[in-house]
Design an enzyme around this catalytic site. Structure first.
Site, PDB file in Angstrom:
ATOM      1  N   ASP A  86      -9.833  -0.894   7.647  1.00  0.00           N
ATOM      2  CA  ASP A  86     -10.276   0.053   8.665  1.00  0.00           C
ATOM      3  C   ASP A  86     -10.964  -0.686   9.807  1.00  0.00           C
ATOM      4  O   ASP A  86     -11.702  -1.650   9.562  1.00  0.00           O
ATOM      5  CB  ASP A  86     -11.275   1.053   8.063  1.00  0.00           C
ATOM      6  CG  ASP A  86     -10.628   1.981   7.047  1.00  0.00           C
ATOM      7  OD1 ASP A  86      -9.434   2.279   7.188  1.00  0.00           O
ATOM      8  OD2 ASP A  86     -11.330   2.393   6.118  1.00  0.00           O
ATOM      9  N   ARG A 129       0.851  -1.201   0.000  1.00  0.00           N
ATOM     10  CA  ARG A 129       0.000   0.000   0.000  1.00  0.00           C
ATOM     11  C   ARG A 129       0.877   1.238   0.000  1.00  0.00           C
ATOM     12  O   ARG A 129       1.785   1.373   0.824  1.00  0.00           O
ATOM     13  CB  ARG A 129      -0.890  -0.001   1.251  1.00  0.00           C
ATOM     14  CG  ARG A 129      -1.481   1.343   1.607  1.00  0.00           C
ATOM     15  CD  ARG A 129      -2.886   1.482   1.106  1.00  0.00           C
ATOM     16  NE  ARG A 129      -3.413   2.805   1.366  1.00  0.00           N
ATOM     17  CZ  ARG A 129      -4.393   3.063   2.205  1.00  0.00           C
ATOM     18  NH1 ARG A 129      -4.937   2.090   2.891  1.00  0.00           N
ATOM     19  NH2 ARG A 129      -4.841   4.287   2.355  1.00  0.00           N
ATOM     20  N   ARG A 156      -5.779   2.288  -4.014  1.00  0.00           N
ATOM     21  CA  ARG A 156      -4.951   1.548  -3.072  1.00  0.00           C
ATOM     22  C   ARG A 156      -5.075   0.044  -3.289  1.00  0.00           C
ATOM     23  O   ARG A 156      -6.139  -0.441  -3.658  1.00  0.00           O
ATOM     24  CB  ARG A 156      -5.277   1.904  -1.624  1.00  0.00           C
ATOM     25  CG  ARG A 156      -6.644   1.563  -1.069  1.00  0.00           C
ATOM     26  CD  ARG A 156      -7.749   2.569  -1.299  1.00  0.00           C
ATOM     27  NE  ARG A 156      -7.491   3.919  -0.869  1.00  0.00           N
ATOM     28  CZ  ARG A 156      -7.822   4.387   0.335  1.00  0.00           C
ATOM     29  NH1 ARG A 156      -8.430   3.627   1.207  1.00  0.00           N
ATOM     30  NH2 ARG A 156      -7.571   5.632   0.624  1.00  0.00           N
ATOM     31  N   ASP A 159      -7.017  -1.380   1.765  1.00  0.00           N
ATOM     32  CA  ASP A 159      -7.360  -0.498   2.884  1.00  0.00           C
ATOM     33  C   ASP A 159      -8.059  -1.350   3.931  1.00  0.00           C
ATOM     34  O   ASP A 159      -9.001  -2.072   3.613  1.00  0.00           O
ATOM     35  CB  ASP A 159      -8.305   0.609   2.378  1.00  0.00           C
ATOM     36  CG  ASP A 159      -8.657   1.609   3.460  1.00  0.00           C
ATOM     37  OD1 ASP A 159      -7.773   1.987   4.240  1.00  0.00           O
ATOM     38  OD2 ASP A 159      -9.834   2.019   3.522  1.00  0.00           O
TER      39      ASP A 159
HETATM   40  P1  ADP Z   1      -8.853   6.135   4.742  1.00  0.00           P
HETATM   41  O1  ADP Z   1      -9.066   4.743   5.261  1.00  0.00           O
HETATM   42  O2  ADP Z   1      -9.794   7.144   5.378  1.00  0.00           O
HETATM   43  O3  ADP Z   1      -8.870   6.188   3.252  1.00  0.00           O
HETATM   44  P2  ADP Z   1      -6.060   5.789   5.401  1.00  0.00           P
HETATM   45  O4  ADP Z   1      -6.300   4.304   5.216  1.00  0.00           O
HETATM   46  O5  ADP Z   1      -4.954   6.409   4.617  1.00  0.00           O
HETATM   47  O6  ADP Z   1      -7.405   6.616   5.156  1.00  0.00           O
HETATM   48  O7  ADP Z   1      -5.841   5.970   6.947  1.00  0.00           O
HETATM   49  C1  ADP Z   1      -5.206   7.045   7.453  1.00  0.00           C
HETATM   50  C2  ADP Z   1      -5.099   6.904   8.961  1.00  0.00           C
HETATM   51  O8  ADP Z   1      -6.374   6.836   9.544  1.00  0.00           O
HETATM   52  C3  ADP Z   1      -4.418   5.642   9.493  1.00  0.00           C
HETATM   53  O9  ADP Z   1      -3.027   5.743   9.476  1.00  0.00           O
HETATM   54  C4  ADP Z   1      -4.970   5.559  10.902  1.00  0.00           C
HETATM   55  O10 ADP Z   1      -4.044   6.029  11.855  1.00  0.00           O
HETATM   56  C5  ADP Z   1      -6.159   6.508  10.882  1.00  0.00           C
HETATM   57  N1  ADP Z   1      -7.390   5.960  11.458  1.00  0.00           N
HETATM   58  C6  ADP Z   1      -8.188   6.646  12.327  1.00  0.00           C
HETATM   59  N2  ADP Z   1      -9.233   5.903  12.710  1.00  0.00           N
HETATM   60  C7  ADP Z   1      -9.123   4.716  12.064  1.00  0.00           C
HETATM   61  C8  ADP Z   1      -9.902   3.530  12.057  1.00  0.00           C
HETATM   62  N3  ADP Z   1     -11.034   3.423  12.800  1.00  0.00           N
HETATM   63  N4  ADP Z   1      -9.492   2.502  11.286  1.00  0.00           N
HETATM   64  C9  ADP Z   1      -8.359   2.612  10.540  1.00  0.00           C
HETATM   65  N5  ADP Z   1      -7.563   3.698  10.500  1.00  0.00           N
HETATM   66  C10 ADP Z   1      -7.941   4.746  11.253  1.00  0.00           C
HETATM   67 MG    MG Z   2      -7.864   3.176   6.045  1.00  0.00          MG
END
Ligand code: ADP
Ligand code: MG
Length: 166
Positions: free
Chosen positions: A103, A89, A98, A101
Protein backbone atom coordinates in the site's frame (compact mmCIF):
# COMPACT_ATOMS: atom_id res chain seq x y z
CA UNK A 1 2.25 12.98 -13.74
CA UNK A 2 5.66 13.67 -12.16
CA UNK A 3 8.23 15.58 -14.15
CA UNK A 4 11.36 13.60 -14.98
CA UNK A 5 13.98 13.91 -12.24
CA UNK A 6 11.70 15.36 -9.58
CA UNK A 7 11.96 13.09 -6.57
CA UNK A 8 9.24 12.32 -4.08
CA UNK A 9 9.18 10.50 -0.76
CA UNK A 10 6.76 7.61 -0.53
CA UNK A 11 6.14 5.37 2.48
CA UNK A 12 5.05 1.88 1.46
CA UNK A 13 3.25 -0.57 3.78
CA UNK A 14 4.04 -4.26 3.24
CA UNK A 15 2.07 -7.23 4.56
CA UNK A 16 1.89 -10.98 4.00
CA UNK A 17 0.31 -13.96 5.74
CA UNK A 18 0.66 -16.78 3.19
CA UNK A 19 3.44 -18.91 1.70
CA UNK A 20 6.40 -17.94 3.92
CA UNK A 21 5.44 -14.36 4.80
CA UNK A 22 8.93 -13.38 5.99
CA UNK A 23 10.42 -14.37 2.63
CA UNK A 24 7.56 -12.64 0.77
CA UNK A 25 8.20 -9.34 2.58
CA UNK A 26 11.99 -9.57 2.25
CA UNK A 27 11.71 -10.26 -1.46
CA UNK A 28 9.23 -7.39 -1.88
CA UNK A 29 11.69 -5.02 -0.16
CA UNK A 30 14.29 -6.06 -2.71
CA UNK A 31 11.79 -5.45 -5.51
CA UNK A 32 10.98 -1.98 -4.12
CA UNK A 33 14.72 -1.25 -4.26
CA UNK A 34 14.62 -2.02 -7.98
CA UNK A 35 11.56 0.01 -8.98
CA UNK A 36 12.24 2.24 -11.99
CA UNK A 37 13.35 5.83 -11.23
CA UNK A 38 13.36 5.02 -7.52
CA UNK A 39 15.54 3.88 -4.68
CA UNK A 40 14.89 2.36 -1.29
CA UNK A 41 16.06 4.72 1.45
CA UNK A 42 15.19 2.73 4.55
CA UNK A 43 12.98 -0.07 5.83
CA UNK A 44 11.64 -0.92 9.27
CA UNK A 45 12.11 -4.18 11.12
CA UNK A 46 9.66 -6.95 10.37
CA UNK A 47 6.67 -7.22 12.74
CA UNK A 48 4.25 -10.05 13.38
CA UNK A 49 0.64 -8.89 13.86
CA UNK A 50 -2.68 -10.51 14.61
CA UNK A 51 -5.23 -10.16 11.79
CA UNK A 52 -7.64 -7.22 12.00
CA UNK A 53 -11.22 -7.37 10.69
CA UNK A 54 -11.24 -10.95 9.42
CA UNK A 55 -9.88 -12.97 12.35
CA UNK A 56 -9.84 -16.58 11.03
CA UNK A 57 -6.55 -16.35 9.14
CA UNK A 58 -2.83 -16.63 9.96
CA UNK A 59 -0.84 -13.81 11.60
CA UNK A 60 0.72 -11.26 9.28
CA UNK A 61 4.30 -10.15 8.77
CA UNK A 62 4.40 -6.37 8.23
CA UNK A 63 6.98 -3.69 7.51
CA UNK A 64 7.12 -0.12 6.21
CA UNK A 65 9.67 1.17 3.69
CA UNK A 66 10.61 4.66 2.56
CA UNK A 67 11.45 5.07 -1.11
CA UNK A 68 12.55 8.07 -3.10
CA UNK A 69 10.87 8.04 -6.49
CA UNK A 70 10.28 10.03 -9.64
CA UNK A 71 7.18 7.90 -10.37
CA UNK A 72 3.82 9.61 -10.14
CA UNK A 73 1.42 8.22 -7.51
CA UNK A 74 -0.56 6.37 -10.21
CA UNK A 75 2.58 4.89 -11.80
CA UNK A 76 3.85 3.89 -8.37
CA UNK A 77 0.53 2.17 -7.56
CA UNK A 78 0.65 0.37 -10.92
CA UNK A 79 4.18 -0.88 -10.17
CA UNK A 80 3.15 -2.05 -6.70
CA UNK A 81 0.13 -3.95 -8.06
CA UNK A 82 2.48 -5.59 -10.58
CA UNK A 83 4.77 -6.76 -7.75
CA UNK A 84 1.72 -8.11 -5.86
CA UNK A 85 0.67 -9.93 -9.01
CA UNK A 86 4.16 -11.47 -9.36
CA UNK A 87 3.76 -12.80 -5.82
CA UNK A 88 0.64 -14.63 -7.00
CA UNK A 89 -1.66 -12.38 -4.97
CA UNK A 90 -5.26 -13.50 -5.36
CA UNK A 91 -8.03 -11.11 -4.26
CA UNK A 92 -10.71 -13.31 -2.71
CA UNK A 93 -12.17 -11.10 -0.04
CA UNK A 94 -11.51 -7.78 1.62
CA UNK A 95 -9.02 -8.06 4.51
CA UNK A 96 -8.47 -11.71 3.58
CA UNK A 97 -5.26 -13.76 3.54
CA UNK A 98 -2.70 -12.66 0.96
CA UNK A 99 0.80 -13.53 -0.20
CA UNK A 100 1.60 -9.83 -0.46
CA UNK A 101 -0.09 -6.50 0.10
CA UNK A 102 1.66 -3.29 -0.89
CA UNK A 103 0.00 0.00 0.00
CA UNK A 104 1.11 3.57 -0.60
CA UNK A 105 0.75 5.07 2.86
CA UNK A 106 2.06 8.57 2.20
CA UNK A 107 3.34 10.32 -0.92
CA UNK A 108 5.00 13.58 0.13
CA UNK A 109 2.20 15.60 1.77
CA UNK A 110 -0.20 14.80 -1.06
CA UNK A 111 -3.90 14.49 -0.35
CA UNK A 112 -5.58 12.75 -3.26
CA UNK A 113 -8.65 10.68 -3.93
CA UNK A 114 -9.98 8.96 -7.03
CA UNK A 115 -11.53 5.57 -7.79
CA UNK A 116 -8.14 3.79 -7.69
CA UNK A 117 -6.05 5.67 -5.18
CA UNK A 118 -6.54 7.48 -1.89
CA UNK A 119 -3.67 9.32 -0.23
CA UNK A 120 -2.81 9.24 2.59
CA UNK A 121 -3.96 5.61 2.83
CA UNK A 122 -7.43 5.94 4.37
CA UNK A 123 -7.06 3.29 7.11
CA UNK A 124 -3.40 3.63 8.08
CA UNK A 125 -4.14 5.78 11.17
CA UNK A 126 -6.22 2.92 12.66
CA UNK A 127 -3.68 0.13 12.16
CA UNK A 128 -0.96 -0.61 14.72
CA UNK A 129 0.78 -2.86 12.16
CA UNK A 130 1.35 0.25 10.03
CA UNK A 131 1.89 2.85 12.77
CA UNK A 132 4.50 0.87 14.73
CA UNK A 133 6.90 0.16 11.82
CA UNK A 134 6.30 3.68 10.48
CA UNK A 135 7.24 5.18 13.86
CA UNK A 136 10.48 3.19 13.75
CA UNK A 137 11.65 4.89 10.53
CA UNK A 138 9.76 8.23 10.83
CA UNK A 139 9.31 8.90 14.56
CA UNK A 140 8.32 12.56 14.08
CA UNK A 141 5.69 11.85 11.44
CA UNK A 142 2.24 13.43 11.97
CA UNK A 143 -0.82 12.34 10.04
CA UNK A 144 -2.70 15.44 8.98
CA UNK A 145 -6.06 15.58 10.72
CA UNK A 146 -5.22 12.65 13.01
CA UNK A 147 -2.20 13.50 15.16
CA UNK A 148 1.17 12.02 16.09
CA UNK A 149 2.02 8.35 15.66
CA UNK A 150 2.35 7.97 19.45
CA UNK A 151 -1.18 9.34 19.97
CA UNK A 152 -2.60 7.10 17.26
CA UNK A 153 -0.77 4.01 18.57
CA UNK A 154 -2.40 4.57 21.97
CA UNK A 155 -5.79 4.38 20.30
CA UNK A 156 -4.80 1.00 18.78
CA UNK A 157 -3.91 -0.44 22.19
CA UNK A 158 -6.02 -3.58 21.67
CA UNK A 159 -4.20 -4.63 18.47
CA UNK A 160 -1.49 -7.23 19.00
CA UNK A 161 1.92 -7.04 17.33
CA UNK A 162 5.53 -7.86 18.12
CA UNK A 163 8.85 -7.41 16.43
CA UNK A 164 9.33 -10.58 14.37
CA UNK A 165 13.09 -10.67 13.82
CA UNK A 166 16.12 -8.61 14.74
P1 ADP B 1 -6.39 -3.51 1.15
O1 ADP B 1 -4.96 -3.09 0.97
O2 ADP B 1 -7.23 -2.41 1.78
O3 ADP B 1 -6.50 -4.81 1.87
P2 ADP B 1 -6.37 -4.25 -1.64
O4 ADP B 1 -4.88 -4.45 -1.48
O5 ADP B 1 -7.16 -5.38 -2.19
O6 ADP B 1 -7.03 -3.76 -0.27
O7 ADP B 1 -6.51 -2.96 -2.54
C1 ADP B 1 -7.64 -2.70 -3.24
C2 ADP B 1 -7.44 -1.44 -4.05
O8 ADP B 1 -7.18 -0.34 -3.21
C3 ADP B 1 -6.26 -1.41 -5.01
O9 ADP B 1 -6.54 -2.05 -6.22
C4 ADP B 1 -6.04 0.08 -5.20
O10 ADP B 1 -6.58 0.54 -6.41
C5 ADP B 1 -6.83 0.71 -4.06
N1 ADP B 1 -6.10 1.73 -3.29
C6 ADP B 1 -6.64 2.93 -2.94
N2 ADP B 1 -5.75 3.67 -2.27
C7 ADP B 1 -4.62 2.93 -2.17
C8 ADP B 1 -3.34 3.17 -1.59
N3 ADP B 1 -3.05 4.33 -0.96
N4 ADP B 1 -2.41 2.20 -1.69
C9 ADP B 1 -2.70 1.03 -2.32
N5 ADP B 1 -3.88 0.73 -2.90
C10 ADP B 1 -4.83 1.68 -2.83
MG1 MG C 1 -3.52 -3.11 -0.60
Amino acid sequence: MSQQGIKHQAYIGLGSNLEDPVAQVRQALDELAHLPSSHLLTASSLYRSAPVGKLDQPDFINAVALIITALSPRDLLRSLLEIEHNHRRVRECRNGARTLDLDILLYDDLQYNDAHLTLPHPRMHQRAFVLQPLSEIAPDCRLAGHGTLAELLKECAGQQFERALE
